[in-house]
Design an enzyme around this catalytic site. Structure first.
Site, PDB file in Angstrom:
ATOM      1  N   GLY A 160      70.847 164.857  27.291  1.00  0.00           N
ATOM      2  CA  GLY A 160      71.040 164.826  25.849  1.00  0.00           C
ATOM      3  C   GLY A 160      69.694 164.554  25.203  1.00  0.00           C
ATOM      4  N   CYS A 185      73.906 148.011   1.569  1.00  0.00           N
ATOM      5  CA  CYS A 185      74.022 146.569   1.344  1.00  0.00           C
ATOM      6  C   CYS A 185      74.216 145.795   2.633  1.00  0.00           C
ATOM      7  CB  CYS A 185      75.182 146.308   0.397  1.00  0.00           C
ATOM      8  SG  CYS A 185      74.808 146.967  -1.201  1.00  0.00           S
ATOM      9  N   GLY A 189      70.547 160.897  30.964  1.00  0.00           N
ATOM     10  CA  GLY A 189      69.852 159.608  30.971  1.00  0.00           C
ATOM     11  C   GLY A 189      68.347 159.644  31.006  1.00  0.00           C
ATOM     12  N   ARG A 224      69.997 153.873  14.829  1.00  0.00           N
ATOM     13  CA  ARG A 224      69.389 153.311  16.043  1.00  0.00           C
ATOM     14  C   ARG A 224      68.552 152.054  15.801  1.00  0.00           C
ATOM     15  NH1 ARG A 224      66.464 155.360  19.399  1.00  0.00           N
ATOM     16  NH2 ARG A 224      67.689 154.879  21.243  1.00  0.00           N
ATOM     17  N   TYR A 236      70.139 149.018  17.811  1.00  0.00           N
ATOM     18  CA  TYR A 236      69.461 148.668  19.073  1.00  0.00           C
ATOM     19  C   TYR A 236      68.078 148.070  18.856  1.00  0.00           C
ATOM     20  CZ  TYR A 236      72.611 152.531  20.477  1.00  0.00           C
ATOM     21  OH  TYR A 236      73.669 153.382  20.654  1.00  0.00           O
TER      22      TYR A 236
HETATM   23  N1  LLP Z   1      76.425 162.033  30.396  1.00  0.00           N
HETATM   24  C1  LLP Z   1      77.195 160.952  30.148  1.00  0.00           C
HETATM   25  C2  LLP Z   1      78.401 160.730  30.931  1.00  0.00           C
HETATM   26  C3  LLP Z   1      76.815 160.058  29.131  1.00  0.00           C
HETATM   27  O1  LLP Z   1      77.559 158.976  28.897  1.00  0.00           O
HETATM   28  C4  LLP Z   1      75.641 160.296  28.374  1.00  0.00           C
HETATM   29  C5  LLP Z   1      75.239 159.393  27.294  1.00  0.00           C
HETATM   30  C6  LLP Z   1      74.881 161.441  28.670  1.00  0.00           C
HETATM   31  C7  LLP Z   1      75.301 162.282  29.701  1.00  0.00           C
HETATM   32  C8  LLP Z   1      73.628 161.791  27.940  1.00  0.00           C
HETATM   33  O2  LLP Z   1      72.668 160.806  28.090  1.00  0.00           O
HETATM   34  P1  LLP Z   1      71.150 161.061  27.612  1.00  0.00           P
HETATM   35  O3  LLP Z   1      70.613 162.183  28.455  1.00  0.00           O
HETATM   36  O4  LLP Z   1      71.178 161.428  26.186  1.00  0.00           O
HETATM   37  O5  LLP Z   1      70.483 159.779  27.857  1.00  0.00           O
HETATM   38  N2  LLP Z   1      73.534 156.070  21.279  1.00  0.00           N
HETATM   39  C9  LLP Z   1      72.616 155.651  22.320  1.00  0.00           C
HETATM   40  C10 LLP Z   1      72.775 156.480  23.579  1.00  0.00           C
HETATM   41  C11 LLP Z   1      74.182 156.500  24.143  1.00  0.00           C
HETATM   42  C12 LLP Z   1      74.300 157.343  25.373  1.00  0.00           C
HETATM   43  C13 LLP Z   1      75.708 157.519  25.795  1.00  0.00           C
HETATM   44  N3  LLP Z   1      75.894 158.365  26.929  1.00  0.00           N
HETATM   45  C14 LLP Z   1      71.203 155.716  21.766  1.00  0.00           C
HETATM   46  O6  LLP Z   1      71.026 156.054  20.615  1.00  0.00           O
HETATM   47  O7  LLP Z   1      70.258 155.411  22.483  1.00  0.00           O
END
Ligand code: LLP
Length: 403
Positions: free
Chosen positions: A261, A328, A225, A298, A302
């Site tokens: 991530g 399209c 996150g 994205r 969003y």
């Molecule tokens: N752990 C869990 C349980 C998660 O659900 C997620 C992301 C992460 C770790 C990794 O989160 P990060 O460090 O990347 O923030 N598609 C969206 C983001 C969806 C995130 C889903 N879960 C976007 O493009 O912003």
């Protein structure tokens, strides 16, 4: 400096480009921030699931956070050891649970009481003892985009504290379950430390209350996150993040698991697209490019901001334009009212911060093959996924065509 022109000439566009040295730097900074404790950085594969990217993190010592058995298989293929693989997700199928138990991963992160029942049953069938953690929903507002917020009771993720307690007691009494961890993840692209800290406190208190009834956990999984800068966001420093979390764990002997991530990959990725045409509809200026929402979703999904850099000889003054793709849908855009000089056919646009949730959220909508991906390490450029051709797109249908 990345030579985008050269890459476009060599690999064509649209193209994803990843800077592995940047990703290494991010990984090491985060790992270093937790150095006072035992920790595992479990790369959230969903943010960028190319095998070569996962393998890059595997070589740095990373684990993997997976949300489907497909991701678990990717982690194994890329060389992540089983004891560093976590499997989360609100809806795991029986087959997925079975395979995860057989593969003896670090733990299955359970997201409901009903799921705990399934895991126990399947472990029993397999005559196994399955390590589990429970995903706790601390009901804290993460102060991020509602689509990527996960830590409120309104969101589908995890279970509330009382349910979690019941699940730990049940697991602890089961011959087929071994409760080893606890997990929370309140949302993505977090830029405020307070909700993270408050959630960690709530979850750490639960760990203490479980310890008082002799349920001793080993892993404190703080999810991912951590936000990054797309435009001008003030982000949380890894050091402050780690300190805030470690501060809640006083007196507890736990290994911290972090599931980053975006922090590792977002700003190490670029999406390179070519200008096809300029067009004007009344007062509205459009720059039409060869990449589209099926490549990078994205902005459409969003309204996410991605910085756009024009590579052009054009010396004209900048004026606002919508940067749009050939799909399209009116929602097919990379930016609205973005200041750009007048562009020529074949000029290049670099879309920044595309390393996380870029290629992975792509599709074949409009029968568009997904772009190639290349990775740069030092002076070396490597193709890590070839461009999808028409034949790839029809391969699974062709044999059923009757004529
Ligand atoms: N752990 C869990 C349980 C998660 O659900 C997620 C992301 C992460 C770790 C990794 O989160 P990060 O460090 O990347 O923030 N598609 C969206 C983001 C969806 C995130 C889903 N879960 C976007 O493009 O912003």
């Amino acid at each position: 400096m990345i030579n985008f022109k050269k890459l476009a000439a060599a690999y064509k566009t649209p193209l994803y480009i990843y800077d592995l040295d940047y990703m290494t730097k991010q990984y090491e900074e985060l790992k270093e921030a937790f150095k006072g404790r035992k920790s595992i950085m479990a790369f959230a594969i969903k943010s960028n699931s190319n095998l070569s990217i996962i393998s890059h993190f595997a070589n740095l010592g990373s684990g993997a956070d997976c949300v489907s058995i497909g991701e678990v298989r990717r982690a194994f293929l890329a060389g992540i050891p089983s004891y560093k693989i976590i499997f989360s997700g609100v809806g795991k199928s029986d087959d997925e649970i079975r395979e995860a138990i057989e593969k003896d991963i670090l733990y299955i992160n359970v997201e409901s009481e009903a799921e705990l029942g399934r895991v126990e049953l399947i472990a029993k069938e397999l005559k196994a003892k399955c390590r589990i953690s429970v995903r706790v929903n601390p009901n804290i507002d993460p102060l991020t985009h509602p689509y990527i917020s996960t830590g409120l009771h309104d969101n589908k993720f995890g279970v509330e504290i009382e349910a979690a307690k019941r699940m730990y007691i049940r697991a602890n009494n089961s011959e087929h379950l071994d409760p080893v961890g606890i997990h929370f993840h309140i949302g993505s692209q977090l830029t405020e430390l307070k909700p993270i800290y408050e959630s960690a406190e709530i979850v750490a208190d639960l760990v203490r209350s479980l310890a008082s009834i002799k349920i001793e956990l080993k892993f404190f999984d703080i999810g991912g996150g951590l936000g990054v800068r797309y435009k001008d966001e003030v982000t949380i420093k890894p050091y402050d993040y780690a300190q805030a979390i470690l501060g809640t764990l006083k007196g507890l002997d736990l290994t911290v698991i972090c599931e980053p991530g975006r922090f590792l990959t977002a700003n190490g990725g670029y999406f390179l697209t070519k200008v096809l045409y300029e067009k004007q509809n009344g007062a509205k200026r459009f720059v039409v490019v060869d990449g589209a929402m099926n490549d990078l979703l994205r902005p459409s999904l969003y309204k996410a901001y991605h910085k756009i850099e024009a590579i052009t000889e054009s010396k004209t003054e900048e004026s606002e334009a919508d940067v749009v793709g050939p799909v399209c849908e009116s929602g097919d855009f990379f930016a609205k009212n973005y200041p750009l000089p007048i562009l020529e056919h074949n000029d290049l646009l670099v879309i920044h911060s595309a390393g996380a949730y870029g290629f992975g959220m792509g599709s074949n909508y409009n029968t568009r093959g997904r772009s190639a991906e290349v990775a740069i390490k030092g002076d070396e450029v490597k193709l890590i996924r070839r461009r999808e051709e028409f034949e790839d797109l029809i391969a699974l249908e062709k044999e059923f065509l009757e004529n």
